[in-house]
Design a protein around this motif. Structure first.
Motif, PDB file in Angstrom:
ATOM      1  N   ARG A  52       0.815  -1.222   0.000  1.00  0.00           N
ATOM      2  CA  ARG A  52       0.000   0.000   0.000  1.00  0.00           C
ATOM      3  C   ARG A  52       0.846   1.267   0.000  1.00  0.00           C
ATOM      4  O   ARG A  52       0.544   2.211  -0.724  1.00  0.00           O
ATOM      5  N   ARG A  53       1.869   1.312   0.828  1.00  0.00           N
ATOM      6  CA  ARG A  53       2.680   2.521   0.954  1.00  0.00           C
ATOM      7  C   ARG A  53       4.158   2.151   1.094  1.00  0.00           C
ATOM      8  O   ARG A  53       4.722   2.172   2.188  1.00  0.00           O
ATOM      9  N   PRO A  54       4.778   1.822  -0.028  1.00  0.00           N
ATOM     10  CA  PRO A  54       6.161   1.335   0.039  1.00  0.00           C
ATOM     11  C   PRO A  54       7.173   2.389   0.493  1.00  0.00           C
ATOM     12  O   PRO A  54       8.127   2.060   1.191  1.00  0.00           O
TER      13      PRO A  54
ATOM     14  N   TRP B  35      14.594  -5.182  -0.541  1.00  0.00           N
ATOM     15  CA  TRP B  35      13.247  -5.156   0.017  1.00  0.00           C
ATOM     16  C   TRP B  35      12.219  -5.412  -1.080  1.00  0.00           C
ATOM     17  O   TRP B  35      11.232  -6.102  -0.865  1.00  0.00           O
ATOM     18  N   ALA B  36      12.439  -4.866  -2.269  1.00  0.00           N
ATOM     19  CA  ALA B  36      11.520  -5.103  -3.393  1.00  0.00           C
ATOM     20  C   ALA B  36      11.476  -6.595  -3.727  1.00  0.00           C
ATOM     21  O   ALA B  36      10.408  -7.152  -4.004  1.00  0.00           O
ATOM     22  N   LEU B  37      12.627  -7.244  -3.684  1.00  0.00           N
ATOM     23  CA  LEU B  37      12.669  -8.677  -3.955  1.00  0.00           C
ATOM     24  C   LEU B  37      11.922  -9.463  -2.874  1.00  0.00           C
ATOM     25  O   LEU B  37      11.175 -10.400  -3.190  1.00  0.00           O
TER      26      LEU B  37
ATOM     27  N   ALA C  18       4.674  -5.716  -8.366  1.00  0.00           N
ATOM     28  CA  ALA C  18       5.057  -5.395  -6.982  1.00  0.00           C
ATOM     29  C   ALA C  18       6.555  -5.124  -6.880  1.00  0.00           C
ATOM     30  O   ALA C  18       6.976  -4.178  -6.216  1.00  0.00           O
ATOM     31  N   PHE C  19       7.362  -5.943  -7.553  1.00  0.00           N
ATOM     32  CA  PHE C  19       8.807  -5.746  -7.506  1.00  0.00           C
ATOM     33  C   PHE C  19       9.188  -4.373  -8.048  1.00  0.00           C
ATOM     34  O   PHE C  19       9.922  -3.625  -7.400  1.00  0.00           O
ATOM     35  N   PHE C  20       8.700  -4.037  -9.229  1.00  0.00           N
ATOM     36  CA  PHE C  20       9.101  -2.764  -9.832  1.00  0.00           C
ATOM     37  C   PHE C  20       8.514  -1.566  -9.096  1.00  0.00           C
ATOM     38  O   PHE C  20       9.167  -0.524  -8.992  1.00  0.00           O
ATOM     39  N   ALA C  21       7.312  -1.703  -8.559  1.00  0.00           N
ATOM     40  CA  ALA C  21       6.724  -0.587  -7.808  1.00  0.00           C
ATOM     41  C   ALA C  21       7.518  -0.306  -6.536  1.00  0.00           C
ATOM     42  O   ALA C  21       7.830   0.859  -6.230  1.00  0.00           O
TER      43      ALA C  21
ATOM     44  N   GLY D  40      11.788   2.575  -3.621  1.00  0.00           N
ATOM     45  CA  GLY D  40      13.050   2.506  -2.892  1.00  0.00           C
ATOM     46  C   GLY D  40      14.118   3.390  -3.498  1.00  0.00           C
ATOM     47  O   GLY D  40      14.901   4.014  -2.778  1.00  0.00           O
ATOM     48  N   LEU D  41      14.154   3.468  -4.811  1.00  0.00           N
ATOM     49  CA  LEU D  41      15.134   4.329  -5.460  1.00  0.00           C
ATOM     50  C   LEU D  41      14.809   5.803  -5.223  1.00  0.00           C
ATOM     51  O   LEU D  41      15.716   6.622  -5.050  1.00  0.00           O
ATOM     52  N   ARG D  42      13.536   6.132  -5.182  1.00  0.00           N
ATOM     53  CA  ARG D  42      13.154   7.517  -4.874  1.00  0.00           C
ATOM     54  C   ARG D  42      13.557   7.880  -3.445  1.00  0.00           C
ATOM     55  O   ARG D  42      14.037   8.981  -3.186  1.00  0.00           O
ATOM     56  N   VAL D  43      13.354   6.942  -2.523  1.00  0.00           N
ATOM     57  CA  VAL D  43      13.767   7.181  -1.126  1.00  0.00           C
ATOM     58  C   VAL D  43      15.283   7.307  -1.041  1.00  0.00           C
ATOM     59  O   VAL D  43      15.799   8.135  -0.302  1.00  0.00           O
ATOM     60  N   ALA D  44      16.001   6.502  -1.818  1.00  0.00           N
ATOM     61  CA  ALA D  44      17.465   6.570  -1.796  1.00  0.00           C
ATOM     62  C   ALA D  44      17.964   7.909  -2.333  1.00  0.00           C
ATOM     63  O   ALA D  44      18.974   8.423  -1.863  1.00  0.00           O
ATOM     64  N   LEU D  45      17.266   8.447  -3.303  1.00  0.00           N
ATOM     65  CA  LEU D  45      17.668   9.749  -3.853  1.00  0.00           C
ATOM     66  C   LEU D  45      17.375  10.907  -2.903  1.00  0.00           C
ATOM     67  O   LEU D  45      18.084  11.898  -2.904  1.00  0.00           O
ATOM     68  N   GLU D  46      16.329  10.770  -2.099  1.00  0.00           N
ATOM     69  CA  GLU D  46      16.018  11.853  -1.178  1.00  0.00           C
ATOM     70  C   GLU D  46      16.702  11.699   0.174  1.00  0.00           C
ATOM     71  O   GLU D  46      16.716  12.629   0.961  1.00  0.00           O
ATOM     72  N   ALA D  47      17.310  10.546   0.449  1.00  0.00           N
ATOM     73  CA  ALA D  47      17.965  10.308   1.741  1.00  0.00           C
ATOM     74  C   ALA D  47      19.127  11.274   2.004  1.00  0.00           C
ATOM     75  O   ALA D  47      19.233  11.814   3.100  1.00  0.00           O
ATOM     76  N   PRO D  48      20.039  11.527   1.035  1.00  0.00           N
ATOM     77  CA  PRO D  48      21.124  12.482   1.330  1.00  0.00           C
ATOM     78  C   PRO D  48      20.615  13.901   1.559  1.00  0.00           C
ATOM     79  O   PRO D  48      21.212  14.650   2.327  1.00  0.00           O
TER      80      PRO D  48
END
Length: 163
Positions: free
Chosen positions: A12-14, A108-110, A143-146, A151-159
């Motif tokens: 629902r809210r990855p 986590w996606a896997l 589900a994997f790609f979503a 996760g990649l969006r979160v990784a980009l905003e983490a720094p």
């Protein structure tokens, strides 16, 4: 939260789940996520491999299972670590990226897609190869790609959040 609760919440809210998982930054924890996912995907192969061994008796079931075990437990984790490294390098083009967060998002996606892969493996084992088996794998791929994109969006905003 429990691991299964986090997996269900990821449908629902990855992004929120991935942000909460970033609090504990231990490589051993995400390695466990990867190994659990690979083990579940290995188990998902059993019905299909049993069907293949029954239909074609030239290769016994134990040989098929040992090949799948070697591939999913020993080779796949190395390949996913390499993929995580390549994704980190590619995302550096967009700006600063947290490599740990990229690996977390990928692993986590896997893990989130693995229960759906169990269903796809069951379908492939019961009805064999064909359109229905491919369609049963579609929810796992979505589900994997979503979750991976989240996760990649979160990784980009983490720094940016850390600064």
């Amino acid at each position: 939260m429990a691991l299964t609760t986090d997996i269900v919440a990821s449908y629902r809210r990855p992004r929120a789940v991935l942000r909460s998982l970033q609090g504990d930054r231990r490589e051993a924890r995400i390695l466990v996520y990867l190994m659990l996912a690979c083990a579940l995907i290995f188990v998902a192969q059993w019905p299909r491999l049993a069907r293949d061994a029954h239909m074609d008796e030239t290769i016994p079931l134990d040989a098929l299972l040992s090949g799948a075990l070697f591939a999913w437990i020993f080779i796949a984790p190395l390949a996913f670590y390499a993929l995580g490294g390549m994704l980190s390098l590619v995302l550096r083009i967009a700006g600063p990226v947290d490599a740990f967060a990229v690996r977390l998002g990928l692993f986590w996606a896997l893990l989130v897609a693995a229960p759906l892969m169990l269903f796809q493996g069951l379908v492939a084992g019961l009805i064999g190869p064909g359109l229905q088996a491919n369609l049963a794998g579609l929810p796992a791929a979505v589900a994997f790609f979503a979750v991976l994109i989240a996760g990649l969006r979160v990784a980009l905003e983490a720094p940016h959040r850390a600064a």
